[in-house]
Design a protein around this motif. Structure first.
Motif, mmCIF file in Angstrom:
data_model
loop_
_atom_site.group_PDB
_atom_site.id
_atom_site.type_symbol
_atom_site.label_atom_id
_atom_site.label_comp_id
_atom_site.label_asym_id
_atom_site.label_seq_id
_atom_site.Cartn_x
_atom_site.Cartn_y
_atom_site.Cartn_z
ATOM 1 N N GLN A 63 -4.182 6.170 5.085
ATOM 2 C CA GLN A 63 -4.911 5.447 4.027
ATOM 3 C C GLN A 63 -4.634 3.959 4.123
ATOM 4 N N THR A 64 -3.374 3.617 4.387
ATOM 5 C CA THR A 64 -3.011 2.207 4.527
ATOM 6 C C THR A 64 -3.777 1.572 5.677
ATOM 7 N N LEU A 85 2.432 2.086 -3.223
ATOM 8 C CA LEU A 85 1.530 2.640 -4.233
ATOM 9 C C LEU A 85 1.269 4.121 -3.982
ATOM 10 N N GLY A 86 1.919 4.661 -2.974
ATOM 11 C CA GLY A 86 1.756 6.088 -2.709
ATOM 12 C C GLY A 86 0.689 6.382 -1.679
ATOM 13 N N ALA A 87 0.194 5.347 -0.979
ATOM 14 C CA ALA A 87 -0.790 5.599 0.068
ATOM 15 C C ALA A 87 -0.091 6.169 1.295
ATOM 16 N N THR A 88 -0.805 6.986 2.040
ATOM 17 C CA THR A 88 -0.250 7.485 3.286
ATOM 18 C C THR A 88 -0.447 6.432 4.363
ATOM 19 N N SER A 118 0.818 -1.201 0.000
ATOM 20 C CA SER A 118 0.000 0.000 0.000
ATOM 21 C C SER A 118 0.861 1.263 0.000
ATOM 22 N N LEU A 119 1.885 1.276 0.849
ATOM 23 C CA LEU A 119 2.757 2.450 0.915
ATOM 24 C C LEU A 119 3.488 2.662 -0.405
#
Lengths: 267, 290
Positions: free
Chosen positions: B187-188, B181-184, B178-179
């Motif tokens: 968000q993760t 992919l650019g998630a914070t 998740s991280l």
């Protein structure tokens, strides 16, 4: 930009290929007090496959995780030096990692799909980046086609990703990484958990992906590096021993340690 | 020599395990043996659905609906407190706290589970109840709300601990994916960790619910114990557990009242058994998924 004189051992071929995707300058890396990477300098060309090869523990996975700053999630991890990507030093703490990771996708050793449907896996990245709902379908289909998975899953987009085979799951993870339209795809031993047939499919895919993406692939498998990459970097104990076009490195290694590794005397 | 010792230990563990199972079986058997004859005199329908509980009048009436409502109200109130806080604690411990601080914090939360229930009850009686009474201008501080708040705190460690296990069972590879992919971080947490740990969190809720519904001493001390249909959270209620505790001493052994209390116990037993089974099944479902 500082270029360390003694480390510029890039062959002429690499430099002739236009602006590189990454320019790594004197990169060192530490986990606490332990130094994992030692003053690495190299250029990673655009739209080519660059293999990072070396025995276990040589720092190759760490190197990959510097390129998208994923190393940051490990407490005590620290990088020094410079890594230039699109005109910015990405080691600069002011760089927005969210934007960076959107442009640099990553695929991991073991397939790690989310416990969600095939569709939701691929749509994950676009969704968090605020893509509108009606655009998602097209993006998901495009990404799955790029990952050569569309024909196999188009009728089960809403089934759990866990229903897919290992090789399909890994291609799903590739599709998931491609869905945010990155420029770079980092692959950390993407076939180490797969059988030979699935491995062959992924390798074939990697060769086609370089038409649109810069691929950096970490592998401890010599044959894989030879089969898929244009350039190969050989790392040993955190040091960049040799970096050259793959064919050159495999047929005429300049460093005796590379020669020894190719002859199977490490790993 | 060593083999003899080994066999002895093996026999001993087998013996202890069988004995405790046997004991449990006996208790269950006894509970139902005492409870079932009751239903020859009173129909289960008027028992569960009756609104009047006058066990000592002539003729007596044995309707436990007010107590079912009391238990339900107090438990629901407790969960309204324990679930959000328990899940928040689980996410805080598992996702936000630095690794080195996780265990100390978890231990601190689990200490809450070690406080004897009579201490909670005492606190409710002399501090929380009077405070609520003054604050809300109530005729009495012994209300369903008082009991709910205390039970919520008591069920919190159960919910938090089981939910935290579920959170830390989510593989790091999913967080990394998740991280990457650019998630914070947030968000993760919300889009990957919580959905992946959802079943474990539900298990925690069910187990916490079992804890709240079976708790006796605290509710006995702070809920007011009036066996009437509770008009609101701010009025006194009586729970199933408190009913048994309050009346068992006065009920002649073998009499109808005595058997009615066993029937109440059997109902409670079935409830908690159901909750524990559901909780375990849900928890196993989490483990089996990967």
């Amino acid at each position: 930009m500082v270029v360390q004189g003694q480390m510029v051992q890039l062959s002429q071929d690499i430099r002739d290929e236009g602006a590189p995707a990454f320019q790594v300058r004197d990169l060192s890396f530490f986990y606490g007090k332990e130094q994992v990477l030692k003053g690495i300098t190299l250029d990673i060309p655009k739209r080519k496959v660059t293999a990072i090869m070396g025995p276990s523990g040589c720092g190759k996975s760490t190197f990959l995780r510097v390129l998208n700053r994923l190393y940051e999630i490990v407490p005590g991890a620290r990088a020094t030096g410079e890594v230039w990507f699109d005109g910015r030093n990405i080691l600069d703490p002011r760089v927005d990692v969210v934007g960076l990771r959107r442009r640099i996708g990553m695929v991991f050793q073991k397939p790690n799909p989310f416990p969600k449907s095939v569709f939701d896996n691929v749509a994950y990245g676009p969704r968090i980046h605020g893509v509108r709902r009606r655009e998602l379908k097209a993006i998901v289909e495009r990404a799955l086609r790029q990952a050569a998975l569309w024909d196999e899953v188009k009728d089960k987009l809403h089934k759990s990703a866990f229903d897919l085979s290992g090789g399909q799951q890994q291609r799903l993870c590739i599709a998931r990484a491609l869905a945010t339209s990155p420029e770079v795809l980092l692959m950390d031993e993407p076939t180490s958990a797969l059988d030979p047939a699935a491995t062959a499919r992924i390798e074939g895919l990697v060769r086609t992906l370089k038409e649109d993406f810069t691929v950096v692939i970490v592998t401890h498998n010599l044959q894989q590096a030879a089969r898929v990459s244009d350039h190969t970097a050989f790392l040993l104990l955190g040091e960049l021993v040799e970096y050259a076009p793959t064919e050159e490195l495999f047929t005429r290694p300049k460093d005796p340690r590379t020669e020894a590794y190719l002859a199977g005397r490490f790993s | 020599m060593a083999r003899a010792a080994e066999r002895l230990v093996k026999a001993l563990t087998w013996g202890c395990a069988t004995l405790s199972l046997f004991g449990l079986g006996l208790i269950t058997l006894f509970l139902f043996r005492e409870a079932i004859p009751f239903f020859r005199h009173i129909s289960p329908f008027s028992f569960l659905g009756g609104t009047a509980w006058y066990p000592t009048q002539e003729p007596p009436s044995f309707g436990i609906l007010p107590m079912l409502a009391g238990s339900g109200l107090v438990t629901a109130g407790a969960l309204a407190l324990a679930v959000p806080f328990g899940v928040a604690v689980a996410l805080f411990v598992g996702e936000v706290l630095p690794r080195g601080l996780r265990d100390p914090f978890k231990v601190a939360v689990e200490i809450l589970a070690g406080i004897p229930s009579v201490v909670y009850g005492f606190f409710g009686l002399v501090v929380l109840g009077p405070w609520l009474q003054g604050r809300l201008g109530l005729p009495t501080g012994q209300t369903a709300l008082t009991a709910s708040l205390l039970l919520g705190v008591m069920a919190l460690p159960t919910v938090a601990s089981v939910a935290e296990d579920a959170v830390s069972a989510v593989p790091d590879s999913l967080r990394e994916a998740s991280l990457a992919l650019g998630a914070t971080h947030w968000q993760t947490m919300w889009r990957v960790v919580v959905p992946a740990a959802r079943s474990g969190m539900f298990a925690g809720v069910f187990l916490g619910m079992g804890r709240a519904i079976g708790e006796t001493m605290t509710v006995l001390m702070v809920s007011g114990n009036s066996p009437v249909w509770p008009p609101s959270l701010l009025s006194p209620v009586r729970t199933l557990t408190a009913t048994i505790a309050l009346e068992m001493a006065e009920a002649p052994v073998g009499g109808l009242h005595y058997r009615a209390l066993f029937a109440v116990g059997a109902i409670l037993f079935l409830f908690t058994l159901l909750l524990n089974v559901v909780g375990d099944l849900v928890a196993q479902h989490v483990g089996g998924k990967r």
